[in-house]
Design an enzyme around this catalytic site. Structure first.
Site, PDB file in Angstrom:
ATOM      1  N   ASP A  90       0.865  -1.169   0.000  1.00  8.59           N
ATOM      2  CA  ASP A  90       0.000   0.000   0.000  1.00  8.59           C
ATOM      3  C   ASP A  90       0.909   1.228   0.000  1.00  8.59           C
ATOM      4  OD1 ASP A  90      -3.005   0.927   1.911  1.00  8.59           O
ATOM      5  OD2 ASP A  90      -2.179   1.600  -0.001  1.00  8.59           O
TER       6      ASP A  90
ATOM      7  N   ASP B 122      -7.875  -7.487   1.163  1.00  4.37           N
ATOM      8  CA  ASP B 122      -6.897  -7.556   2.249  1.00  4.37           C
ATOM      9  C   ASP B 122      -7.587  -7.088   3.518  1.00  4.37           C
ATOM     10  OD1 ASP B 122      -6.524  -4.447   1.780  1.00  4.37           O
ATOM     11  OD2 ASP B 122      -5.435  -4.965   3.628  1.00  4.37           O
TER      12      ASP B 122
HETATM   13  C1  LIG Z   1      -9.919  -1.332   7.008  1.00  2.00           C
HETATM   14  N1  LIG Z   1     -10.514  -0.485   6.020  1.00  2.00           N
HETATM   15  C2  LIG Z   1      -9.764   0.087   5.055  1.00  2.00           C
HETATM   16  N2  LIG Z   1     -10.267   0.981   4.175  1.00  2.00           N
HETATM   17  C3  LIG Z   1      -9.234   1.361   3.393  1.00  2.00           C
HETATM   18  C4  LIG Z   1      -9.164   2.310   2.361  1.00  2.00           C
HETATM   19  C5  LIG Z   1      -7.927   2.556   1.758  1.00  2.00           C
HETATM   20  C6  LIG Z   1      -7.792   3.578   0.728  1.00  2.00           C
HETATM   21  O1  LIG Z   1      -8.762   4.256   0.339  1.00  2.00           O
HETATM   22  N3  LIG Z   1      -6.552   3.816   0.221  1.00  2.00           N
HETATM   23  C7  LIG Z   1      -5.452   3.088   0.628  1.00  2.00           C
HETATM   24  N4  LIG Z   1      -4.274   3.391   0.054  1.00  2.00           N
HETATM   25  N5  LIG Z   1      -5.536   2.114   1.554  1.00  2.00           N
HETATM   26  C8  LIG Z   1      -6.752   1.847   2.158  1.00  2.00           C
HETATM   27  C9  LIG Z   1      -6.837   0.872   3.198  1.00  2.00           C
HETATM   28  C10 LIG Z   1      -5.633   0.089   3.668  1.00  2.00           C
HETATM   29  C11 LIG Z   1      -5.680  -1.303   3.044  1.00  2.00           C
HETATM   30  N6  LIG Z   1      -4.692  -2.190   3.614  1.00  2.00           N
HETATM   31  C12 LIG Z   1      -8.081   0.665   3.808  1.00  2.00           C
HETATM   32  N7  LIG Z   1      -8.440  -0.138   4.864  1.00  2.00           N
END
Ligand SMILES: CNc1nc2cc3c(=O)[nH]c(N)nc3c(CCN)c2[nH]1
Length: 373
Positions: free
Chosen positions: A93, A267
């Site tokens: 990420d 994930d």
């Molecule tokens: C637990 N909920 C969650 N929503 C996310 C949205 C993003 C998101 O909108 N963008 C990024 N770059 N990462 C997100 C993540 C981390 C994923 N490992 C999220 N995790």
């Protein structure tokens, strides 16, 4: 194996898709669940167990690894795969989400994010270009654009500002990534809970010749029906021949309902984090092993499981370990939970191959509701 990144759609069942991503470091069977290895380890697990349990790919985090041990240091140590001894694909990420959720965010502007480390308070700046550079230093196979994820509920104007900037950052990341045949860069659809903004974000990303598309900005506090509605709006806009990755999701129920709408990759820290806190996922629902009713229950979590943690240990022992705060408790429950998630993904893939995904979803839900755990 292939020297390029290729995605092949193998079958569909309704809108559910069975596919395969081939990359130099291995093949990813989709729908896929990616265990989260934030700082280079899937917490409380040996990576051999993660692999044996069925994982084709794991996740790493730019934010954490740039702070410690440092991106240039990881590169000097031969890259992330060498360092952690995981020779298969890794998705990283980009850091935006972690900066918002973990660090002392100091500034967010067109250039990028300026933040204080949650480890030692040191000041850092990360631009879209630097995020891609870091993911390159980590030798990441699938790299995510830097984006701004807005927590919900939020004002439409705020969601629009963040979505438009994420689109501009996607273009800068696309340029910084260049052409790396054996690797991929995914864009991230933003737009909060606004149908119009979700469509604009997806349309904008489609202009960038991306190898895959993540749906971000969800699982950030909105009800499940809102998340699913955003998938109903977004997925038809995305090219069907490219993989779709729903970030940060989710519970088994979230996964089934999202596969039913056409998501290929997931994930979530749920199986590992909840395992460390004594929550066990099984075919017959969830078991809070801390509960006193398990103190003398000699049954295993699931006598039919292929995972030793589910099949060979009594609930009484798991209860004792968790109550005693023994490391082995979190290790066995994390092992059980990741194996459950991978068994669920395997069942999903088999059901799509047999064009009976809707039945599989109903049967799985019924087994949870029947309980008898
Ligand atoms: C637990 N909920 C969650 N929503 C996310 C949205 C993003 C998101 O909108 N963008 C990024 N770059 N990462 C997100 C993540 C981390 C994923 N490992 C999220 N995790």
């Amino acid at each position: 194996m292939s020297e390029n990144f290729t995605f092949t759609l193998k079958a569909t069942s309704g809108k559910a898709r069975l596919g395969e991503i081939t990359m130099p470091r291995g093949t990813i069977r989709t729908p896929a669940f990616m265990p989260v290895g934030t700082v280079g380890s899937v917490k409380a697990m040996y990576l051999d167990q993660v692999r044996e349990g069925g994982a084709d790919i794991i996740l790493g985090n730019t934010y954490h690894l740039m702070l410690r041990p440092g991106a240039e240091r990881v590169a000097r140590l031969g890259g992330l795969h060498e360092l952690i001894r995981w020779p298969y694909p890794i998705l990283t990420d980009s850091g935006g989400f972690q900066v918002m959720s973990l660090s002392g965010l100091r500034k967010l502007d067109e250039q990028g994010v300026t933040f204080k480390s949650h480890i030692d308070g040191s000041l850092h700046h990360m631009s879209p270009e630097r995020s891609i550079e870091i993911q390159g230093l980590l030798d990441s196979d699938i790299q995510m654009q830097l984006d701004e994820c807005v927590a919900l509920p939020a004002e439409e104007k705020e969601i629009e500002r963040a979505m438009e900037m994420s689109l501009r950052w996607a273009e800068r990341c696309r340029v910084a990534f260049g052409e790396q045949p054996g690797k991929a860069m995914f864009g991230i659809v933003q737009g909060g809970d606004s149908q119009a903004l979700r469509i604009r974000s997806a349309e904008g990303l489609k202009q960038l010749d991306l190898k895959g598309y993540a749906v971000g900005g969800l699982a950030v506090g909105e009800p499940q029906n809102v998340m699913l509605e955003m998938l109903d709006i977004t997925l038809p806009v995305l090219p069907s021949e490219k993989p779709r990755y729903l970030m940060g999701v989710g519970t088994p129920d979230d996964i089934l309902k999202s596969v039913a709408r056409g998501i290929d990759m997931f994930d979530c820290v749920m199986p590992t984090r909840s395992g460390r806190h004594g929550l066990a996922f099984t075919r017959r629902g969830k078991v809070n092993i801390r509960n006193a009713r398990h103190a003398e229950d000699m049954r295993p979590l699931d006598e039919e499981s292929s995972c030793p943690a589910a099949r060979d240990y009594s609930r009484a022992y798991l209860h004792h370990l968790v109550r005693s705060n023994e490391a082995l408790g979190g290790m066995l429950l994390s092992w059980n939970n990741l194996s459950y998630y991978q068994d669920l993904m395997q069942g999903i893939r088999k059901a799509i191959a047999e064009d009976r995904f809707a039945d599989f979803q109903a049967e799985t839900l019924a087994a949870w509701e029947k309980g008898d755990i």
